[in-house]
Enzyme design. Structure first.
Site, PDB file in Angstrom:
ATOM      1  N   ASP A 170      -2.788  -5.450  -5.754  1.00 31.30           N
ATOM      2  CA  ASP A 170      -1.700  -6.381  -5.470  1.00 31.30           C
ATOM      3  C   ASP A 170      -2.229  -7.812  -5.526  1.00 31.30           C
ATOM      4  OD1 ASP A 170      -0.038  -4.248  -5.057  1.00 31.30           O
ATOM      5  OD2 ASP A 170       0.027  -4.437  -2.869  1.00 31.30           O
TER       6      ASP A 170
ATOM      7  N   THR B  48       5.987  -6.581   2.381  1.00 31.16           N
ATOM      8  CA  THR B  48       5.337  -5.841   1.301  1.00 31.16           C
ATOM      9  C   THR B  48       4.789  -4.506   1.809  1.00 31.16           C
ATOM     10  OG1 THR B  48       4.666  -7.924   0.273  1.00 31.16           O
ATOM     11  CG2 THR B  48       3.573  -5.931  -0.492  1.00 31.16           C
TER      12      THR B  48
ATOM     13  N   ASP C 173       6.643   1.875   2.028  1.00 26.66           N
ATOM     14  CA  ASP C 173       5.588   2.871   1.808  1.00 26.66           C
ATOM     15  C   ASP C 173       4.993   3.327   3.133  1.00 26.66           C
ATOM     16  OD1 ASP C 173       5.927   2.559  -0.944  1.00 26.66           O
ATOM     17  OD2 ASP C 173       4.458   0.949  -1.031  1.00 26.66           O
TER      18      ASP C 173
ATOM     19  N   SER D 267      -1.669  -3.999   6.721  1.00 23.75           N
ATOM     20  CA  SER D 267      -0.727  -4.150   7.827  1.00 23.75           C
ATOM     21  C   SER D 267      -0.411  -2.832   8.528  1.00 23.75           C
ATOM     22  CB  SER D 267       0.591  -4.739   7.300  1.00 23.75           C
ATOM     23  OG  SER D 267       1.313  -3.787   6.526  1.00 23.75           O
TER      24      SER D 267
END
Length: 305
Positions: A17, A252, A256, A295
């Site tokens: 990313d 972001t 997921d 995160s």
């Protein structure tokens, strides 16, 4: 299911990313200045694998990376997070890359260059049959070719594994693939894409949308709604699952995180609604910090008080 060697095997994308923050997004033909470029490990498949592993899941990854510096970085990151990487295959050429712009509100726009992910094949699935049959849950997304996704879902279902499929990025699915999904995981936009113009999509997504998605053939459905939680549905029940309140820093990879957590909890025996309630806490925790994989919380961080 918990007796199997792996809780979750993720079949999917592994990306680098490349992230830039902006005060505002440019209009067509306009240039704006952004932050320094940051490179993070990503890809929907790898994100889900790391999310499940951080929570304590026994997780393996099946995917492809390039023979470039991104590939070395991505494989090493997965290994450090406790994800088994023996089936992450090195491919001549570039790794997958996601170009991510994050606005002042924490929302993101993403362009993905698939790179090595586009070469994950049905032959790779056949070669990894022992890995897939050793999983309680096989988690799939659509950043790899759909014939590969279908091949993996077939092997998983034949072995008695539960197939979790995240319709991202959105694409049309065959009736056979839809019928193997348990659950099909979509956000509001992906749900609207799949339902199409034949459905009345007025109002906010809710139980009516979930029932319409079930009518397309999946065994169960989860519609993620960000800060509003999720709607879960199977053949007998529809339930709205709330999300904890969170001040978003960076969204972001939050979806997921949700799907990885959902897959793990299903693998260890939770019913769908219970797994989704847990996954909503994980998704809310993920938006409070920058980045995708960086995160993701540990189990202790999302334990109920």
């Amino acid at each position: 299911m918990t007796a199997k060697p792996h809780d979750v095997v993720v079949v999917g994308s592994v990306n680098a990313d490349l992230v830039v923050r902006v005060d505002r997004r440019p209009a067509p033909g306009e240039t704006v200045l952004g932050s320094d470029l940051a490179t993070h490990p990503g890809g929907k498949g790898a994100n889900q694998a790391v999310a499940a592993a951080r929570l304590g899941g026994r997780v393996a990854m099946l995917g492809r990376v390039g023979d470039d510096t991104h590939g070395e970085f991505l494989r090493g990151t997965l290994r450090r997070e406790g994800v088994e990487v023996e089936s992450v295959i090195s491919t001549p050429g570039p790794s997958g890359v996601a170009l991510i712009t994050i606005g002042p509100d924490g929302d993101n726009t993403i362009i993905v260059s698939p790179g090595a992910n586009r070469w994950l094949s049905e032959a790779d699935i056949a070669g990894a049959r022992p890995l897939l049959t050793a999983a309680a849950v096989v988690s799939l997304q659509l950043e790899i070719p759909i014939p590969t996704v279908l091949a993996a879902a077939r092997v998983a279902a034949e072995a008695g594994a539960r197939v979790v499929l995240n319709l991202s990025p959105p694409d049309r699915l065959t009736d056979e693939l839809l019928a193997l999904c348990d659950p099909l995981v979509v956000n509001e936009h992906e749900a609207a894409f799949l339902l199409g113009s034949s459905q009345d999509l007025s109002g906010k997504p809710g139980p009516r949308w979930a029932r319409a998605l079930l009518a397309l053939g999946p065994r169960s459905v989860v519609i993620t709604l960000g800060a509003d939680g999720a709607v879960v549905a199977d053949g007998t029940d529809v339930e709205v699952v709330p999300s904890p309140k969170a001040e978003p820093v960076d969204t972001t990879g939050a979806g997921d995180a949700f799907t990885g957590a959902l897959s793990w909890r299903l693998a260890v025996g939770d019913d769908l609604a219970t797994a989704a309630r847990f996954a909503a806490r994980v998704g809310a925790a993920a938006v409070r910090r920058e980045g995708a994989q960086g995160s993701y919380p540990t189990l202790e961080e999302v334990a109920e008080p």
